[in-house]
Scaffold this motif. Structure first.
Motif, mmCIF file in Angstrom:
data_model
loop_
_atom_site.group_PDB
_atom_site.id
_atom_site.type_symbol
_atom_site.label_atom_id
_atom_site.label_comp_id
_atom_site.label_asym_id
_atom_site.label_seq_id
_atom_site.Cartn_x
_atom_site.Cartn_y
_atom_site.Cartn_z
ATOM 1 N N SER A 66 0.556 1.758 -16.056
ATOM 2 C CA SER A 66 0.929 0.536 -15.349
ATOM 3 C C SER A 66 2.379 0.610 -14.906
ATOM 4 C CB SER A 66 0.733 -0.675 -16.246
ATOM 5 O OG SER A 66 -0.637 -0.787 -16.562
ATOM 6 N N PHE A 67 2.635 1.435 -13.922
ATOM 7 C CA PHE A 67 4.011 1.620 -13.462
ATOM 8 C C PHE A 67 4.938 1.750 -14.654
ATOM 9 C CE2 PHE A 67 2.376 -1.948 -10.755
ATOM 10 C CZ PHE A 67 1.702 -1.102 -9.913
ATOM 11 N N MET A 105 1.190 2.425 -0.437
ATOM 12 C CA MET A 105 0.384 1.333 -0.923
ATOM 13 C C MET A 105 0.124 1.631 -2.390
ATOM 14 S SD MET A 105 -2.543 -0.231 1.306
ATOM 15 C CE MET A 105 -1.503 -1.463 2.047
ATOM 16 N N LEU A 106 0.632 0.772 -3.219
ATOM 17 C CA LEU A 106 0.593 1.054 -4.640
ATOM 18 C C LEU A 106 -0.579 0.380 -5.322
ATOM 19 C CD1 LEU A 106 2.048 2.548 -6.718
ATOM 20 C CD2 LEU A 106 3.573 0.628 -7.053
ATOM 21 N N CYS A 107 -1.288 1.131 -6.149
ATOM 22 C CA CYS A 107 -2.406 0.557 -6.889
ATOM 23 C C CYS A 107 -2.306 0.956 -8.342
ATOM 24 C CB CYS A 107 -3.731 1.094 -6.376
ATOM 25 S SG CYS A 107 -3.904 1.048 -4.626
ATOM 26 N N ASP A 108 -2.654 0.040 -9.176
ATOM 27 C CA ASP A 108 -2.595 0.305 -10.592
ATOM 28 C C ASP A 108 -4.009 0.394 -11.150
ATOM 29 O OD1 ASP A 108 -2.150 0.418 -13.236
ATOM 30 O OD2 ASP A 108 -1.519 -1.663 -13.446
ATOM 31 N N ARG A 156 -4.896 1.013 -14.171
ATOM 32 C CA ARG A 156 -4.980 0.573 -15.568
ATOM 33 C C ARG A 156 -5.707 1.590 -16.443
ATOM 34 N NH1 ARG A 156 -4.444 -5.380 -14.556
ATOM 35 N NH2 ARG A 156 -2.859 -5.116 -12.961
ATOM 36 N N ARG A 168 -12.271 1.329 -12.177
ATOM 37 C CA ARG A 168 -11.320 0.609 -11.350
ATOM 38 C C ARG A 168 -10.617 1.564 -10.388
ATOM 39 N NH1 ARG A 168 -7.811 -4.134 -11.320
ATOM 40 N NH2 ARG A 168 -5.781 -3.294 -10.758
ATOM 41 N N ARG A 200 -11.050 1.565 -1.630
ATOM 42 C CA ARG A 200 -10.301 0.637 -0.811
ATOM 43 C C ARG A 200 -9.263 1.357 0.030
ATOM 44 N NH1 ARG A 200 -9.353 -4.452 -4.177
ATOM 45 N NH2 ARG A 200 -7.134 -4.598 -3.741
ATOM 46 N N ARG A 225 -9.089 1.694 4.002
ATOM 47 C CA ARG A 225 -7.905 1.325 4.781
ATOM 48 C C ARG A 225 -7.365 2.532 5.535
ATOM 49 N NH1 ARG A 225 -4.562 -3.323 3.405
ATOM 50 N NH2 ARG A 225 -5.858 -4.760 2.226
ATOM 51 N N MET A 238 5.647 -7.032 -10.511
ATOM 52 C CA MET A 238 4.709 -6.277 -9.680
ATOM 53 C C MET A 238 3.300 -6.306 -10.257
ATOM 54 S SD MET A 238 5.301 -4.674 -6.948
ATOM 55 C CE MET A 238 3.835 -3.654 -7.138
ATOM 56 N N LEU A 239 3.231 -6.091 -11.553
ATOM 57 C CA LEU A 239 1.921 -6.085 -12.189
ATOM 58 C C LEU A 239 1.232 -7.421 -11.998
ATOM 59 C CD1 LEU A 239 2.570 -4.191 -15.516
ATOM 60 C CD2 LEU A 239 1.150 -3.511 -13.594
ATOM 61 N N GLU A 280 0.106 -7.699 -8.316
ATOM 62 C CA GLU A 280 -1.066 -6.856 -8.103
ATOM 63 C C GLU A 280 -2.311 -7.504 -8.692
ATOM 64 O OE1 GLU A 280 -2.385 -3.212 -8.727
ATOM 65 O OE2 GLU A 280 -1.993 -3.161 -6.604
ATOM 66 N N ASP A 281 -2.140 -7.964 -9.905
ATOM 67 C CA ASP A 281 -3.251 -8.532 -10.633
ATOM 68 C C ASP A 281 -3.849 -9.684 -9.852
ATOM 69 O OD1 ASP A 281 -4.795 -8.618 -12.976
ATOM 70 O OD2 ASP A 281 -3.757 -10.463 -13.537
ATOM 71 N N ALA A 334 -5.200 -8.454 -6.172
ATOM 72 C CA ALA A 334 -6.351 -7.556 -6.147
ATOM 73 C C ALA A 334 -7.645 -8.364 -6.108
ATOM 74 C CB ALA A 334 -6.320 -6.633 -7.348
ATOM 75 N N ARG A 352 -8.797 -9.057 -2.816
ATOM 76 C CA ARG A 352 -8.913 -7.846 -2.004
ATOM 77 C C ARG A 352 -7.713 -7.649 -1.080
ATOM 78 N NH1 ARG A 352 -12.937 -5.148 -2.476
ATOM 79 N NH2 ARG A 352 -13.040 -4.187 -0.438
ATOM 80 N N VAL A 353 -6.591 -8.087 -1.576
ATOM 81 C CA VAL A 353 -5.364 -7.918 -0.808
ATOM 82 C C VAL A 353 -4.573 -6.781 -1.436
ATOM 83 C CG1 VAL A 353 -3.169 -9.012 -0.233
ATOM 84 C CG2 VAL A 353 -5.287 -10.337 -0.162
ATOM 85 N N SER A 354 -4.021 -5.924 -0.618
ATOM 86 C CA SER A 354 -3.241 -4.821 -1.157
ATOM 87 C C SER A 354 -1.751 -5.104 -1.018
ATOM 88 C CB SER A 354 -3.555 -3.535 -0.409
ATOM 89 O OG SER A 354 -4.914 -3.219 -0.540
#
Lengths: 335, 335
Positions: free
Chosen positions: A75-76, A99-102, A104, A109, A116, A120, B84-85, B88-89, B92, B95-97
Motif C-alpha cells: 500500500s504505497f 495512474m496509480l493503483c493499489d 492491496r 483485486r 481497468r 483505459r 492517497m489510500l 483511492e479507496d 475505486a 470506478r474512478v481512477s
DNA sequence: GAAACTTACGAAACCGGTTTCCGTCTGTGT
DNA sequence: ACACAGACGGAAACCGGTTTCGTAAGTTTC
C-alpha cells in the motif's frame, strides 16, 4: 483564467491559420509534408488561441494514451514510494502520466485493476511490491509490463530489482576490511527471500577471507526494532566474541543499536553495526548514525520507467529476464 | 487471454444482439426507452463478447473521464500516503481512477501539472501536501478542487483538514485527567502552523483546569528525534517538576522517550509522554509503546474523495470554507 | 513541350462510443 | 375507421483529434 468559454479545437486553429484541420494536426505533430511557412503560421495560431489538444480525442485516434499504470501490491509503503518517485521523474519528462493503483496484495483485486488499466488503454504497466519474493506474473497483457522489486515468477517477463546479496556482501566486506573478524547476521523472517539472500551476502564476504558465519550467529526473526533489541541480547549471550553485526534492515539495526547500548556495549568501538535500506527516518534517529546499505530504489524506478518507455516507443516487446542492480554502502558512524 | 485479436466494440455487440450501436449504448447505460427484452439481449451479447467500452471514446463523447487528479506538494511522504489510500479507496468504488502528480513543492511545476490534468479532462482535483500551513490556491479551475491537509488561502476553496488544537487538547486533557499537573510541550519549528496550533491545544486543556503552560516549558525546535532528545534534557533541567509532556510528533516523542530513559526517568511513572501522528513505525519502536494522537488521515482522504465525487456528479460547485475533523487519542503505555 | 516526379495541402474517413431526432409500430379513444 | 399518444429503436450527427489518399501546382528530365 482557463475559462475562455470553450477550449480551442484544431478547427479553430485551422480557421485562424487559414488551413485545414488535418494540416494543423500535421504541423503540430511535426509529421507530413508542410512548407516551413505553413508550419509556422499554424504554430502561431495555436499559440494565440492557447490551443491544447484534447487528450481523449488524441488517444482515441492514435491508440496511445501517454499514460502508464502502476500496480503496487504494497500500500504505497516505504519501498514503493521511492520507486514511484523515480518512475514519475522519468516519465514526466516524456509528458507521460501515471495512474496509480493499489492492489492491496490481493491477486484478484490486482487483476481487476489490470483489466481497468487495459481498458483505459494505458501504454504500459509497472508492477511493484514491497516484497523481494517473486510474485505471480500478470500473464498475457497487450502492453509492455515491467516488474520492479518483486520479480515475476515467469522468466518471460522483465523484472528489475536490486542485489540483496551484493548489498550485505558490501556491508560485511566493509566490516572485515576495518579489522572485524567475528560477524553476526540478524535477519528478518526466514521465509522471506530477502532474509536468506542477505545472509548469503555476509557468508560470501566471510568466505572470501577464509572465514565463515557461525550458524549460532545467523539469526532470523522479524522486520522490527523489537526483534533487533532481542537479537542484540542473543548475540551477546551467545558466548562468541562478536565484533560486527550485519542487519537485514535499518529497523532491525536500530533495535540492535538500542539493545547494545542498554548492555553497555560501545558502537562502533566494541561492535560495529550495519543496516540495510538507508531509510532516512531510521538512520537519523539512530545513535550513532547508522552505516547502511542503500538499494537505490529511486533509480530503480527511473530505470524501469525508461525501459518501459522505450519499449512503448520502439514497439519491440521487453525481453524477459531479471536485471539486478547493485547497492551502495553508505558509511556513517556505526561501522 | 486478453488477446482475442481486437477488443469488441459497440458495433460488434450490436450485430450480435441484432440491434443498432446506439441501442447498445442505451441498453448498457440504462438510458432511453428500451424494452426489457432488448436490454437483456444486449447485455447478454456484451457479456458473450466480454465487451469493455473504450475509455477514450467514452470520455471524448461524454466529456467525463472518470479520473481525478491528485497533486501533492509533498513527495508522497508519510502524510500524503494515508490520504492517497483513503482517496483511492473511496474512488475505486465509483470506478474512478486517480492520476498522481508530484509537485515537489514547486508552484510553477504544480501549475504545469494542473494544466496537464485539465488538458486530460480530469473530472476533479485533490490537492494535498505535507504541511499544515495554508497554501496558495490553484485559482480558477474548470473542475471541482478540494484541498486536503494544507488548506487553501482562498476562502472560496473547499479545504479539509484535521484539528491540531483539538488533538493536543485531547492529549493534555488525558494527562490532566490522570493526575498530571505540570505539563510541558515540545513542538516543531515555531514557523510551522502545526507547531503553534498544537501548543494552543495544550494551553486550552490546561486553562480548562485553571492551569497554564509555563513559557519555559513550551519548546520549539525541529521535527526530529534528535530534537526530542535535547528537549527532554531541557525540560528536566528547567527546574520545574514536569510530570507530563505533550509532543508535536511521534518522532519528537520518541526522542523525548529516549532522552528521558537516559536520564533515568521512568515513563510513564515519573513523566507521561504523548505523541502526535500515530505513525506506526515510530509508535512500535518506542519504549514504552507510545500513546499518541491519531489525525485519521486515511478517513480524511476518503471524505475528500467522496465530497469531490458528489460535486462531480451533482455538478454544483463545492462550497468554500475549511472543514476540520477531530483527532482521536490512542492510549498505549507511555501515558 | 510533354512526361515524370515532387511538394504541399485539403477532403474525408476513421477511432469508438453517446445522443439527438425522427419514423414506425402498437394500443387507445371516439 | 380515423386520429393520436406513447413506446421502441434506428439513422446519423457528434465529440476532437489523426491519417490516408488524392490532386493541384511546381519542378525536373529528355
Amino acid at each position: 483564467m482557463t475559462e475562455s468559454k470553450r477550449a480551442a479545437t484544431v478547427r479553430d486553429v485551422a480557421r485562424l491559420a487559414g488551413v485545414s484541420p488535418g494540416t494543423v494536426s500535421k504541423a503540430l505533430n511535426g509529421v507530413g509534408q508542410l512548407s516551413p511557412d505553413t508550419r509556422a503560421r499554424v504554430h502561431e495560431a495555436a499559440a494565440a488561441l492557447d490551443f491544447q489538444p484534447n487528450h481523449s480525442a488524441r488517444s482515441l485516434a492514435s491508440g496511445r494514451t501517454f499514460t502508464v499504470g502502476v500496480i503496487t501490491s504494497d500500500s504505497f509503503g516505504r519501498f514503493t514510494i521511492p520507486v514511484m518517485l523515480g518512475i514519475e521523474d522519468s516519465l514526466a519528462a516524456g509528458r507521460v502520466s501515471t495512474m496509480l493503483c493499489d492492489g492491496r496484495g490481493d491477486p484478484v483485486r490486482e487483476n481487476q485493476l489490470l483489466e481497468r488499466l487495459i481498458n483505459r488503454q494505458v501504454d504500459g504497466v509497472v508492477v511493484t511490491g514491497r516484497r523481494r519474493d517473486p510474485r505471480p506474473s500478470l500473464g498475457e497483457v497487450p502492453v509492455p509490463v515491467i516488474y520492479v522489486l518483486s520479480e515475476s515468477l515467469d522468466p518471460a517477463d522483465l523484472s528489475l530489482t536490486y542485489d540483496d546479496r551484493q548489498g550485505t556482501e558490501l556491508a560485511a566486506h566493509h566490516l572485515l576490511s576495518t579489522g572485524r573478524r567475528s560477524l553476526a547476521y540478524v535477519g528478518g523472517p526466514e521465509r522471506h527471500l530477502a532474509s536468506r539472500l542477505r545472509r548469503e551476502g555476509v557468508e560470501r564476504a566471510l568466505a572470501a577471507q577464509g572465514l565463515e558465519l557461525d550458524p549460532d550467529l545467523a539469526l532470523y526473526g522479524q522486520w522490527s526494532e523489537t526483534w533487533g533489541r532481542s537479537a542484540a541480547t542473543i548475540v551477546l549471550r551467545s558466548g562468541h566474541s562478536v565484533d560486527g553485526i550485519v542487519c537485514a534492515s535499518d529497523q532491525i539495526a536500530r533495535g540492535v543499536l538500542d539493545g547494545l547500548r542498554e548492555l553497555d556495549v560501545q558502537v562502533p568501538h566494541d561492535i560495529a553495526v550495519v543496516g540495510f535500506d538507508n531509510w532516512e527516518v531510521m538512520v537519523e534517529g539512530a545513535r550513532p548514525l547508522l552505516t547502511t546499505v542503500d538499494p537505490h530504489l529511486e533509480s530503480l524506478g527511473r530505470e524501469a520507467a525508461t525501459r518501459l518507455l522505450s519499449a512503448i516507443q520502439g514497439d519491440e516487446p521487453l525481453e524477459g529476464g531479471v536485471i539486478t542492480r547493485g547497492c551502495e554502502l553508505i558509511i556513517r558512524d556505526s561501522a
